[in-house]
Each structure stands twice: as structure tokens, then as C-alpha cells.
Design an enzyme around this catalytic site. Structure first.
Site, PDB file in Angstrom:
ATOM      1  CG  ASP A  82      21.239  81.405  66.959  1.00  0.00           C
ATOM      2  OD1 ASP A  82      21.087  82.426  66.266  1.00  0.00           O
ATOM      3  OD2 ASP A  82      21.682  80.331  66.510  1.00  0.00           O
ATOM      4  NE  ARG A 113      21.799  76.950  64.269  1.00  0.00           N
ATOM      5  CZ  ARG A 113      22.544  76.780  63.169  1.00  0.00           C
ATOM      6  NH1 ARG A 113      22.121  75.965  62.243  1.00  0.00           N
ATOM      7  NH2 ARG A 113      23.681  77.395  62.998  1.00  0.00           N
ATOM      8  N   GLY A 127      28.954  79.354  63.978  1.00  0.00           N
ATOM      9  CA  GLY A 127      28.696  80.694  63.419  1.00  0.00           C
ATOM     10  C   GLY A 127      29.420  81.756  64.236  1.00  0.00           C
ATOM     11  CG  ASP A 162      23.343  74.098  70.198  1.00  0.00           C
ATOM     12  OD1 ASP A 162      23.891  74.582  69.175  1.00  0.00           O
ATOM     13  OD2 ASP A 162      22.171  73.712  70.207  1.00  0.00           O
ATOM     14  N   GLY A 163      26.396  73.285  69.137  1.00  0.00           N
ATOM     15  CA  GLY A 163      27.062  72.266  68.313  1.00  0.00           C
ATOM     16  C   GLY A 163      28.527  72.128  68.721  1.00  0.00           C
ATOM     17  CB  SER A 164      31.114  74.697  69.383  1.00  0.00           C
ATOM     18  OG  SER A 164      30.724  75.387  68.235  1.00  0.00           O
ATOM     19  CE  LYS A 211      -0.743 100.257  65.350  1.00  0.00           C
ATOM     20  NZ  LYS A 211       0.275  99.892  64.375  1.00  0.00           N
ATOM     21  CB  ALA A 225      39.074  87.949  77.902  1.00  0.00           C
ATOM     22  CB  VAL A 226      41.112  83.219  76.286  1.00  0.00           C
ATOM     23  CG1 VAL A 226      41.924  81.937  76.418  1.00  0.00           C
ATOM     24  CG2 VAL A 226      39.631  82.943  76.543  1.00  0.00           C
ATOM     25  NE  ARG A 236      27.387  76.345  61.899  1.00  0.00           N
ATOM     26  CZ  ARG A 236      26.867  77.478  61.439  1.00  0.00           C
ATOM     27  NH1 ARG A 236      26.874  77.737  60.147  1.00  0.00           N
ATOM     28  NH2 ARG A 236      26.325  78.345  62.259  1.00  0.00           N
ATOM     29  CB  THR A 262      25.454  81.369  69.721  1.00  0.00           C
ATOM     30  OG1 THR A 262      24.294  81.393  68.868  1.00  0.00           O
ATOM     31  CG2 THR A 262      24.976  81.085  71.131  1.00  0.00           C
ATOM     32  CG  ASP A 313      20.743  78.395  70.580  1.00  0.00           C
ATOM     33  OD1 ASP A 313      21.808  78.904  70.959  1.00  0.00           O
ATOM     34  OD2 ASP A 313      20.671  77.656  69.586  1.00  0.00           O
TER      35      ASP A 313
END
Ligand code: F6P
Length: 326
Positions: free
Chosen positions: A131, A175, A14, A106-108, A217, A25-26, A75, A129, A133
Site C-alpha cells: 500500500d 486499503r 498482509g 502500520d498495524g504491525s 474518444k 537479508a536479516v 493478523r 506493504t 502508506d
């Protein structure tokens, strides 16, 4: 130490705001060190199809402020098969590529890890990412922008919730991780934040809403991570409506707006530092690691650890949510 001459960079999985700043930068650090830098289109898919092209300093002009990724992303299931990785390796070899920077989640990293174990091409991962995560870093490229987008949207929802005395149940991305929900929920004063890392007792939520109703409230915001055990905002709303039909309840799913937009200053900084460090790592003969930032210092974590050990949610944060919403 093996001398690296030709490096390639790709974005995978993603997209996340700040990926362009990392590519920049790379490329520019590589050129500074007199390396030839190549871009790979569509992540691992481009490695398989040979969509690889040389990049110059001007190839990355005017992109630091742009969301998405100029290298596109995908993907790619084929890369997770040995034949797919072999094909990718042969294509890299055609260009003499001897170092790879993978910007993704993480998948990559799982793909990069397998690839660098099988073939003699050092791989460096940059955590890109929304996420957040991934273990081994305090920041992932894109999280800060995504969470600020969510905050801006939830603030707007609060205005209309207040005008109508409504309960809003807002679903954010992530996710199977709850970071966007946790951060945006605290920052917008949500009454409840439902995340996959923490078991939610729906009775507690109902009791709290009932107590709020008693004390008049009327504006209540519940932020739900898409990966929460209830299966998202619609499901949470179903439970609440069943038990409290008198409440005027609405659901908003924020969706992919969280992935787009111009990266925040923090995401641009994190991406720039990480991209620079990735090239440095390749020049130093480092391989199979992810570049992270921990306590404001660049830190390297083996890719398998970054993938396996997810970040932990500090229980103190959940305590804060409870106290501040009371
Ligand atoms: O990993 C980033 C992410 O935006 C997740 O938060 C979400 O679950 C997923 O990607 C959505 O994927 P897609 O764009 O393929 O629908």
C-alpha cells in the site's frame, strides 16, 4: 550499549512481494555478525504460540525471487491485548531472544511499538506493504511489484477496451491509500484516477467522459482505489451508468493478484538494504524505529511517527493526471 546475541524475524499483516528477500537479508546479516537468528512463523501469532525456530544461512536459500513469505503471516488480535504481548514475551525469552525485526505494515508497527515499550526487547520495523502508506520512507517492500502487476493487467484491459470501444472502471488495492491507483493510473494513461486522498467530483468525471464521447474518444480507463470515497469500482460504475447509459461500461477488480508474484529488482534491492540495516541498527543499540530509504539513504523513523504520519500525495501528481488525460 546492550549486546544483542539472539535475534528473531517475523512477517506480519498482509504479505508483500520482497518479504522473502528481507528475511534472507536479516538472516544472513545476523549470521555474518555471529548472531543466532530465529524465525517466527505466522507473525505475532507465532510469538504467542511459540512457533519459533533457529534459522541458518541455507534456510533462506532460493527465496530471494519468491513472492509470499516463507515465515507465513497473520493478523493477530490477541497481540493487541496486554496478556497476549506478555505471553509473546515469555516465549521469546525461552529462546533468549534479545532483538526483534518485524516486517509488516502500520498495524504491525503499532504492535511492535507497544511491545518494545513494555518489554526490554528492542524492535526494528521494516515497511513491508503493497500500500505504500507509511511515512519516513520513499519505498515500501512490495509496492513496486504490486504496481507493476497492476500496470501489466491494465495494459491488457486497454487492448480489449480498445477492441470494443468500452469504458473500463478498474479497481486496485491500497486499503485507505491511493498510491497503487495513482502510480498505475498515470503509467497506463488512465483518464481518471480516484483516490481517497483527493475528493472526486463525479460531475467532472461525467463532463470529461461526455467531451471524450463528442470527440469520438471511445477508450476510457478509470482507475479507482478500493478505499475511494465512492466505495470502489462498482459504485463508480453505478454512477456512470445512471448518467451515461449509452456507454458500454465494464468493471474489473484486480484483487489479490497484486499481492503475489516474483518481486521486482527494486523490491529485492530495497528489501535487501533494509534487512541489512535492521541488523546493523540492533547491533548499534537502536530500538523502536522503522528502517526507511529516503533520497537513497537509509533513514530511521520512530515507529509511532511512521504509523501516525501517512505519506502525503503531492498535488502536482494530480495536476499531471488531469493534463495528460485531456
Ligand atoms: O494491506 C495490504 C492489502 O492488500 C490492502 O491493499 C487490502 O485492502 C488488504 O490488504 C486486503 O486484506 P486481506 O488480504 O486480508 O483481504
Amino acid at each position: 550499549m546492550k549486546k544483542v546475541n539472539n535475534i528473531a524475524v517475523l512477517t506480519s499483516g498482509g504479505d508483500a512481494p520482497g518479504m522473502n528477500a528481507a528475511i534472507r537479508a536479516v538472516v544472513r546479516t545476523g549470521i555474518y555478525h555471529q548472531l543466532n537468528v530465529f524465525g517466527v512463523m505466522y507473525g505475532y501469532k507465532g510469538m504467542l504460540t511459540g512457533e519459533i525456530f533457529p534459522m541458518e544461512s541455507k534456510s533462506v536459500a532460493n527465496i530471494i525471487q519468491r513472492g509470499g513469505t516463507v515465515l507465513k503471516t497473520a493478523r493477530c488480535k490477541e497481540f493487541y491485548e496486554p496478556e497476549g504481548r506478555k505471553k509473546a514475551y515469555e516465549n521469546l525469552k525461552k529462546f533468549g531472544i534479545d532483538g526483534l525485526v518485524v516486517i509488516g505494515g502500520d498495524g504491525s508497527f503499532k504492535g511492535a511499538q507497544k511491545f518494545s515499550q513494555e518489554f526490554d526487547i528492542p524492535c526494528i520495523g521494516l515497511p513491508g506493504t503493497i500500500d505504500k502508506d507509511i511515512a519516513g520512507t520513499d519505498f515500501t517492500i512490495g509496492f513496486d511489484t504490486a504496481v507493476n502487476t497492476a500496470v501489466e493487467a491494465i495494459d491488457k484491459i486497454r487492448d480489449t477496451a480498445d477492441a470494443h470501444d468500452r469504458l473500463f472502471i478498474i479497481e486496485v488495492m491500497g486499503r485507505d491509500a491511493g498510491y497503487i491507483a495513482l502510480h498505475s493510473g498515470i503509467a497506463t494513461g488512465a483518464e481518471h484516477i480516484l483516490i481517497p486522498e483527493h475528493k472526486t467530483n463525479i460531475d467532472d468525471v461525467i463532463d470529461h467522459l461526455t467531451a471524450n464521447e463528442r470527440r469520438s474518444k471511445m477508450v476510457n480507463l478509470i482507475v479507482v482505489a478500493e478505499g475511494d470515497e465512492f466505495g470502489g469500482a462498482d459504485e463508480v460504475a453505478r454512477h456512470v451508468k445512471d448518467r451515461m447509459p449509452q456507454l458500454d461500461t465494464r468493471v474489473t477488480v484486480l484483487g489479490h493478484i497484486q499481492r503475489g508474484g516474483s518481486p521486482t529488482c527494486l523490491d529485492r534491492l530495497v528489501a535487501s538494504r533494509m534487512g541489512y540495516a535492521a541488523v546493523d541498527a540492533l547491533l548499534n543499540g537502536t530500538t523502536n524505529v522503522m528502517v526507511g530509504i529516503v533520497n537513497n539513504e537509509i533513514q530511521f523513523t520512530p515507529l509511532d511517527k511512521a504509523v501516525k504520519a501517512k505519506q502525503q500525495i503531492d498535488p502536482e501528481w494530480l495536476k499531471i493526471v488531469k493534463i495528460l488525460a485531456s
